[in-house]
Design a protein around this motif. Structure first.
Motif, PDB file in Angstrom:
ATOM      1  N   ALA B 211       0.918  -1.155  -0.043  1.00 51.40           N
ATOM      2  CA  ALA B 211      -0.029   0.121   0.016  1.00 51.40           C
ATOM      3  C   ALA B 211       0.898   1.328   0.036  1.00 51.40           C
ATOM      4  CB  ALA B 211      -0.907  -0.204   1.315  1.00 51.40           C
ATOM      5  N   LEU B 212       1.970   1.264   0.695  1.00 48.64           N
ATOM      6  CA  LEU B 212       2.766   2.403   0.823  1.00 48.64           C
ATOM      7  C   LEU B 212       3.453   2.815  -0.357  1.00 48.64           C
ATOM      8  CD1 LEU B 212       4.637   1.969   4.392  1.00 48.64           C
ATOM      9  CD2 LEU B 212       3.166   3.806   3.660  1.00 48.64           C
ATOM     10  N   TYR B 258       7.997  -9.878   2.191  1.00 51.15           N
ATOM     11  CA  TYR B 258       8.278  -8.429   2.311  1.00 51.15           C
ATOM     12  C   TYR B 258       9.489  -8.123   2.274  1.00 51.15           C
ATOM     13  CZ  TYR B 258       7.797  -9.691   7.304  1.00 51.15           C
ATOM     14  OH  TYR B 258       7.776 -10.446   8.434  1.00 51.15           O
ATOM     15  N   TYR B 259      10.492  -8.896   2.908  1.00 48.76           N
ATOM     16  CA  TYR B 259      11.652  -9.031   2.746  1.00 48.76           C
ATOM     17  C   TYR B 259      12.314  -8.554   1.510  1.00 48.76           C
ATOM     18  CZ  TYR B 259      12.373  -9.631   7.968  1.00 48.76           C
ATOM     19  OH  TYR B 259      12.479  -9.740   9.065  1.00 48.76           O
ATOM     20  N   LEU B 260      11.683  -9.497   0.390  1.00 49.58           N
ATOM     21  CA  LEU B 260      12.222  -9.375  -0.727  1.00 49.58           C
ATOM     22  C   LEU B 260      11.986  -8.159  -1.558  1.00 49.58           C
ATOM     23  CD1 LEU B 260      10.879 -12.935  -2.216  1.00 49.58           C
ATOM     24  CD2 LEU B 260      13.311 -12.201  -1.521  1.00 49.58           C
ATOM     25  N   LEU B 261      10.441  -7.586  -1.145  1.00 52.06           N
ATOM     26  CA  LEU B 261      10.070  -6.296  -1.623  1.00 52.06           C
ATOM     27  C   LEU B 261      11.007  -5.049  -1.238  1.00 52.06           C
ATOM     28  CD1 LEU B 261       7.610  -6.072  -3.083  1.00 52.06           C
ATOM     29  CD2 LEU B 261       6.146  -5.549  -1.261  1.00 52.06           C
ATOM     30  N   ILE B 262      11.504  -5.317   0.118  1.00 52.78           N
ATOM     31  CA  ILE B 262      12.290  -4.075   0.581  1.00 52.78           C
ATOM     32  C   ILE B 262      13.484  -4.145  -0.019  1.00 52.78           C
ATOM     33  CG2 ILE B 262      13.547  -3.427   2.661  1.00 52.78           C
ATOM     34  CD1 ILE B 262      10.868  -4.610   4.233  1.00 52.78           C
ATOM     35  N   ILE B 263      14.162  -5.353  -0.125  1.00 53.38           N
ATOM     36  CA  ILE B 263      15.390  -5.487  -0.850  1.00 53.38           C
ATOM     37  C   ILE B 263      15.487  -4.687  -2.471  1.00 53.38           C
ATOM     38  CG2 ILE B 263      17.184  -6.951  -2.190  1.00 53.38           C
ATOM     39  CD1 ILE B 263      16.561  -8.910   0.540  1.00 53.38           C
ATOM     40  N   ILE B 290      10.153   9.655   2.474  1.00 53.20           N
ATOM     41  CA  ILE B 290       9.059   9.443   3.359  1.00 53.20           C
ATOM     42  C   ILE B 290       8.612   7.847   3.352  1.00 53.20           C
ATOM     43  CG2 ILE B 290       6.833   9.752   3.466  1.00 53.20           C
ATOM     44  CD1 ILE B 290       7.358  12.747   2.841  1.00 53.20           C
ATOM     45  N   LEU B 291       8.840   7.363   1.925  1.00 49.99           N
ATOM     46  CA  LEU B 291       8.375   5.935   1.831  1.00 49.99           C
ATOM     47  C   LEU B 291       9.373   4.970   2.703  1.00 49.99           C
ATOM     48  CD1 LEU B 291       6.917   3.644   0.569  1.00 49.99           C
ATOM     49  CD2 LEU B 291       8.463   3.876  -1.267  1.00 49.99           C
ATOM     50  N   ILE B 292      10.513   5.067   2.618  1.00 54.06           N
ATOM     51  CA  ILE B 292      11.508   4.400   3.128  1.00 54.06           C
ATOM     52  C   ILE B 292      11.398   4.794   4.751  1.00 54.06           C
ATOM     53  CG2 ILE B 292      13.950   4.330   3.810  1.00 54.06           C
ATOM     54  CD1 ILE B 292      13.250   2.851   1.387  1.00 54.06           C
ATOM     55  N   THR B 298       7.124   1.236  10.360  1.00 58.75           N
ATOM     56  CA  THR B 298       6.321  -0.080  10.464  1.00 58.75           C
ATOM     57  C   THR B 298       7.147  -1.110  11.101  1.00 58.75           C
ATOM     58  OG1 THR B 298       5.251   0.644   8.300  1.00 58.75           O
ATOM     59  CG2 THR B 298       4.972  -1.756   9.214  1.00 58.75           C
ATOM     60  N   PHE B 299       8.409  -1.236  10.911  1.00 60.17           N
ATOM     61  CA  PHE B 299       9.097  -2.459  11.597  1.00 60.17           C
ATOM     62  C   PHE B 299       9.522  -1.862  12.676  1.00 60.17           C
ATOM     63  CE2 PHE B 299       9.412  -3.877   7.101  1.00 60.17           C
ATOM     64  CZ  PHE B 299       9.285  -5.174   7.307  1.00 60.17           C
ATOM     65  N   SER B 300       9.732  -0.838  12.997  1.00 60.70           N
ATOM     66  CA  SER B 300      10.102  -0.499  14.427  1.00 60.70           C
ATOM     67  C   SER B 300       9.195  -0.529  15.456  1.00 60.70           C
ATOM     68  CB  SER B 300      10.818   0.892  14.370  1.00 60.70           C
ATOM     69  OG  SER B 300       9.882   1.981  14.074  1.00 60.70           O
ATOM     70  N   VAL B 301       7.684  -0.260  14.822  1.00 64.50           N
ATOM     71  CA  VAL B 301       6.560  -0.520  15.532  1.00 64.50           C
ATOM     72  C   VAL B 301       6.545  -1.827  16.216  1.00 64.50           C
ATOM     73  CG1 VAL B 301       4.195  -0.688  15.594  1.00 64.50           C
ATOM     74  CG2 VAL B 301       5.123   1.238  14.655  1.00 64.50           C
ATOM     75  N   ASP B 302       6.783  -2.846  15.427  1.00 63.73           N
ATOM     76  CA  ASP B 302       6.798  -4.276  15.772  1.00 63.73           C
ATOM     77  C   ASP B 302       7.902  -4.422  17.026  1.00 63.73           C
ATOM     78  OD1 ASP B 302       4.994  -5.708  14.690  1.00 63.73           O
ATOM     79  OD2 ASP B 302       6.247  -6.981  13.273  1.00 63.73           O
ATOM     80  N   TYR B 303       8.955  -3.888  16.804  1.00 61.39           N
ATOM     81  CA  TYR B 303      10.042  -4.053  17.508  1.00 61.39           C
ATOM     82  C   TYR B 303       9.667  -3.543  18.849  1.00 61.39           C
ATOM     83  CZ  TYR B 303      14.663  -3.909  20.056  1.00 61.39           C
ATOM     84  OH  TYR B 303      15.756  -3.898  20.943  1.00 61.39           O
TER      85      TYR B 303
END
Lengths: 612, 474
Positions: B211-212, B258-263, B290-292, B298-303
């Motif tokens: 979505a982002l 989602y890791y693939l997508l990020i890479i 802003i996207l990055i 998002t990932f830091s929320v998890d952490y």
């Protein structure tokens, strides 16, 4: 200062937008999507089954055999439970604390909000105590069910018993639901639909905790339960009870039929059991005890036990001989202590020549062996297959070899061998009349059941017809019983042929010294009967007697089987005689006779090896 | 006493009529929700509808008092009132009574009060007082911080009371700040952070990233001036995605999607940065950053959620997001609530004919879930009516706020709009399964003295300010 007044539009747009989204959502939820309405109905209403009273059962003289008594199930809704005095509750319902805790745990596991049964079928006495204290046990409540009660504790095999429906029944039926009771055996089974009535339903509104808040729409959609129909049986309870008494400590059965109607007057299978053993909480323990009993008390011998008919079958061969003109009433066969052909020897006790009547009177093996061979080797027939089939057709017309289709469940066929049977056994064309000769005297492959033999006695009493034996005389609220019990069924024989046979049966009982069944004779009633001794590979022979009385205008036809009783004359004949006297005279004149039967214990005989 | 007459003439009767309709309809539904055949008298004060009648009568007295007090009093005493309620909030933490897990009640004899309800208007007054002061601009960082402190101190104290729902209401003052000139970009970022925080706990990461990225591409398309370059970068992105997925497949790395997508995004981003630098694509580059940033957030929320928060804090967030409220499993309450509303149909089952709410299938049916009774007994007509009432009230209040001459009154007015709007969104939203189940009342409808009084005071102080708008010119 900068003015941001224009920003009000964005805020107004936001208000309108969200209102719009919510309105659309509500429109879809309330108007377009119908599934929520269904959920709501299930949510808020509870359908409580209203169990109808099961029909009562009476005997032919309106003596009550079965009625209902209220029983009380104790249920619990776990989340409404509070701390309570477990010791007190345990002592009331006769539980150990562990048992109670296990039940409560089970209930919790099932649901916190729905009721589960803690203990089923408490008696009225326990209920009375419980009812006073139940306010202390929050979450517990009592639900009323009914249990069968048997004031006279007789006729267990006829009445049958009830059991909870299993998954199979629920799957295959639209009516039954889990926890329902259904007739498992006896007339409880065969008249299940008459007896059970129609379950009703009361619809209650309940809250989320399943607490009843009132009736739904003032009971507009409730359905009243319709009570089951009462049944009037054809049995005479006094006779039934007397028969059971005579058969105590013996294995076997008695079937008594009223010849002119086909109504079963008594049907005894021994050993029997107390019908109350299979009711209520004690049922499961008792049931496994009864199932494992080596004497098989649950087995209804009157309908399900197949024995060789023995000498009683001689009258059948006599009838067929007469019909096929193999024998004439006057024609004589010679008996010289048996029947001898080549290496074959059939033992007998006489050294004289018999005509048909005296052959029946003396139950001459030689006579009927010869007669049966002549039937099979009849020159009129193409071959032995045809004559056997012809013979078989005659036999079957007498109600043998097939279920009679009476109104009790689990009847069996018996067995009358066909030509095909022997073709399979010996090969086509490779069997001869001599190989089948044992059937002449009712042994060999032949198998019949007690009810079939009682029906045969009724046929002879009627001189040639019968009504299918049945045990229900009247269904309350209905004019007629099943049509099949009202059809007069004719045999392939002529009444004149029966007359000859009846003479023989009369002589057998009343022929004086030397006749086979003098023990059956009564001074004031003319009984016609025939003894039989069924060979039994497992022990002593079975004692059989079939009879009807009085000779003219018969009122009763009967067959008595006493397993391992030896000769028909020894036990079956006296029992028959007592039963007939009991039914026709209501009093027993020969007490010593009665005592001898009552005191006899033949139970151990079946377990002994046959002594040759 | 010239002013007295003026005041009656100047009172906004439209708002008062809307208020009366809402309170009356609310009471009717409370009566239906707790109705049972044993207590039929509406004056049975052992029942909630009886008690609500007392609260309503008391509200009338409150309204008269509010109108009798000079309008200057409110602005003048804004800070002291705010201070008093802060002290009350602290007092509650020490002496309060715990109900439903929240320690937010003070017992005064037979009456139980919830100071957090009243702190709303006090905070609103203090905020208005601060922002309306001469020469205060929200654009100044220092002022923004002070405004936020005014807002978040009570919110924090309420959070300590374990009443997360009520604390959350204070976030709505951002709306007031917006009207008073808060930077739209700042608001956008705050909104993005809030949405990302909630959604990263509720939704699969993959969906969020997709979505982002989609959103970023759309924004990028509009901000970039050189469309050719736009398509080039998109192709770079697609190619790197294909390569990364292909490598994962060939080398059997078995990385999550989602890791693939990020890479792929980082690879494409590196190439894109070169373009951006060479062609001076400042706007596009900001979009990319802003996207990055969002993805990293998002990932830091998890952490943050799993490693930094302790158990009871996690629990509170779970409860807030409706992940842990119901004893009967997630979604039970919402489902029952939807069944109740849905079963009402177009015209409803009729007054007192509701089965779902009356028989306790719906929790808290006279307080937080009062809207279920409306939906069930009055159908779409009734529930739509309630929504129309609220939007009319809110729009009317916005218009009233805009006609104020004093900025104190205007800011206070927007505070009223914001608070009511927030309650409206969350309360009705949760009953129809749109927003998480956050236990806050529906203004003027829900049962409860504290809630009714606090909304009455909140609203009528504004009406008093509005009615006296001609008296003051400052």
């Amino acid at each position: 200062m900068e003015s941001y007044a224009n920003r009000k539009y964005l805020i107004i747009v936001l208000v309108v937008l969200i209102s719009l989204i919510y309105s659309i959502r509500l429109l879809s939820l309330q108007v377009l999507d119908l599934s929520y309405k269904l959920s709501a109905d299930n949510n808020a209403t509870r359908y409580v089954a209203q169990y109808p009273a099961r029909g009562r059962i009476y005997d032919r003289r309106n003596r009550l055999l079965v009625y209902n008594e209220a029983a009380y199930d104790l249920l619990v809704i776990p989340n409404q439970m509070n701390a309570f005095d477990t010791t007190e509750l345990c002592s009331i319902i006769d539980f150990t604390k562990e048992e109670l805790l296990v039940q409560i745990q089970k209930a919790r596991k099932y649901s916190y909000y729905k009721p589960s049964v803690i203990v089923k079928q408490l008696s009225a006495k326990v209920y009375a105590v419980l009812q006073e204290k139940i306010y202390k046990y929050q979450g517990f409540f009592v639900q009323t069910r009914t249990l069968r009660k048997y004031p006279l504790k007789t006729a267990s095999h006829i009445l049958g018993y009830l059991g909870e429906v299993d998954e199979n029944i629920i799957k295959n039926s639209k009516y039954y639901k889990i926890g329902d009771y259904i007739g498992i055996n006896g007339i409880e089974k065969s008249y299940e639909e008459e007896l059970r009535g129609v379950r009703g339903v009361k619809i209650y509104l309940v809250d989320v905790h399943n607490r009843i808040k009132g009736s739904y729409k003032d009971g507009k959609y409730d359905k009243q339960a319709i009570a089951g129909n009462n049944l009037v049986l054809s049995i005479d309870e006094k006779l039934q009870e007397y028969g059971e008494k005579l058969m105590q400590n013996k294995i076997g059965s008695i079937v008594v039929i009223e010849p002119e109607t086909g109504e079963i007057l008594a049907l005894i299978s021994s050993p029997t059991y107390n019908p109350e053993l299979l009711v209520g909480r004690v049922k499961s323990i008792n049931y496994s005890k009864l199932v494992n009993d080596s004497l098989k008390p649950l087995f209804n011998r009157a309908l399900m036990a197949q024995y060789p008919p023995g000498s009683t079958f001689k009258i059948v061969n006599g009838l067929i001989g007469l019909k096929e003109k193999i024998i004439k009433p006057s024609s004589r066969f010679r008996c010289s202590f048996g029947y001898r052909v080549g290496n074959f020897y059939q033992a007998c006790h006489h050294d004289t020549a018999f005509n048909l009547i005296s052959a029946i009177q003396n139950s001459c093996n030689a006579y009927f062996s010869m007669a049966f061979r002549n039937i099979l080797d009849d020159k009129k027939m193409k071959n032995i297959s045809e004559s056997l089939e012809n013979w078989r057709r005659d036999v079957i017309s007498l109600g043998l070899g097939n279920k009679l289709n009476c109104d009790l469940p689990n009847e069996v066929n018996g067995f009358i061998p066909s030509a095909k049977f022997y073709d399979r056994r010996y090969g086509r064309g490779r069997w001869k009349s001599l190989m089948l000769v044992a059937m002449g005297i009712g042994q060999g492959e032949l198998l019949t059941t007690p009810i079939q033999m009682a029906n045969l006695a009724a046929i002879i009493a009627n001189r040639g017809f019968y009504y299918t034996p049945h045990i229900v005389k009247k269904i309350e609220g209905k004019d007629l019983i099943d049509q099949r019990f009202l059809v007069k069924r004719y045999t392939l024989f002529d009444s004149s042929q029966y007359k000859v046979i009846i003479e023989g049966m009369d002589k057998a009982v009343n022929g004086g010294y030397g006749s086979t069944a003098v023990y059956a004779a009564l001074p004031n009633i003319r009984i016609c009967g025939k003894t039989g001794t069924a060979e039994n590979p497992h022990g002593e022979d079975h004692s059989i007697f079939m009879a009807f009385a009085p000779k003219d205008n018969p009122k009763i036809a009967i067959a008595v089987y006493v397993e391992n009783g030896g000769y028909g004359a020894t036990w079956a004949a006296p029992i028959t005689s007592l039963m007939i006297e009991k039914y026709l005279c209501d009093t027993i004149s020969r007490k010593y006779y009665e005592n001898r039967i009552l005191e006899a214990n033949l139970l151990d005989r079946g377990r002994k090896e046959k002594h040759n | 006493m010239v002013g007295r007459k003026n005041i009656i003439n100047n009172i906004d009767w439209i708002t008062i009529i809307l208020y009366v309709i809402m309170v009356f309809f609310g009471w009717v539904n409370i009566y239906a929700a707790v109705y049972n055949e044993e207590h039929q008298s509406i004056l049975d004060f052992s029942q909630r509808y009886g008690k609500q009648l007392i609260w309503i009568s008391a509200s009338v007295v409150l309204i008269i008092l509010i109108f009798l007090i000079d309008s200057k009093f409110y602005s003048f005493f804004s800070y002291p009132i705010y201070g008093v309620f802060l002290i009350l909030l602290v007092a509650v933490l020490i002496f309060g009574k715990q109900i439903h897990g929240a320690k937010s009640w003070i017992e005064l004899g037979p009456v139980k009060l919830q100071p957090s309800e009243f702190t709303k208007f006090a905070t609103n007054m203090a905020l208005a007082q601060f922002l309306s002061a001469y020469n205060i601009s929200i654009k100044k960082f220092k002022n923004l911080v002070i405004a936020l402190v005014i807002i978040f101190v009570p919110a924090f104290l309420i959070l300590l009371q374990n009443d997360t729902g009520s604390a959350l209401v204070y976030s709505v003052f951002v709306l007031v700040l917006y009207r008073e000139g808060l930077s739209a970009n700042l608001l956008f970022i705050a909104l993005l952070v809030a949405i990302l925080f909630v959604s990263s706990l509720l939704v699969n990461k993959l969906y969020i990233i997709v979505a982002l990225i989609t959103l970023a591409i759309i924004v990028y398309y509009f901000v970039t001036l050189r469309k050719k370059l736009f398509f080039k970068t998109i192709i770079i992105l697609l190619v790197s995605i294909v390569i990364v997925i292909g490598l994962n497949y060939v080398l059997k790395l078995q990385l999550q999607n989602y890791y693939l997508l990020i890479i792929a995004l980082i690879v494409a981003g590196a190439l894109f940065s070169i373009y951006a630098y060479r062609y001076k694509l400042k706007n596009s580059f900001i979009v990319f950053l802003i996207l990055i940033g969002s993805i990293a957030f998002t990932f830091s929320v998890d952490y943050f959620y799993n490693n930094i928060l302790v158990d009871h804090q996690r629990r509170r967030i779970n409860i807030l997001l409706g992940l842990e409220t119901d004893p009967l499993g997630i979604g039970y309450n919402v489902n029952q609530s939807k069944i109740a509303i849905g079963s009402g149909g177009f015209s409803g089952k009729g007054f007192l004919q509701g089965t779902q709410t009356k028989y306790n299938f719906v929790p808290e049916q006279s307080t937080d879930f009062i809207f279920c009774t409306v939906g069930e007994e009055w159908g779409f007509i009734g529930s739509f009516g309630v929504i129309v009432l609220f939007s009319l009230l809110l729009i009317r209040l916005i218009l009233l706020a805009e006609r104020q001459r004093s900025s104190y009154s205007r800011i206070y007015g927007y505070g009223v709009v914001g608070i009511i709007f927030f309650h409206f969104i969350i309360n009705i939203g949760m009953t129809i399964g749109i927003t998480p189940v956050i236990g806050i009342p529906l203004p003027f409808f829900s049962y409860g003295g504290s809630s009714l009084w606090s909304f009455t005071i909140l609203l009528f102080i504004f009406l008093k300010l509005d009615a006296s708008r001609f008296e003051l010119l400052w």
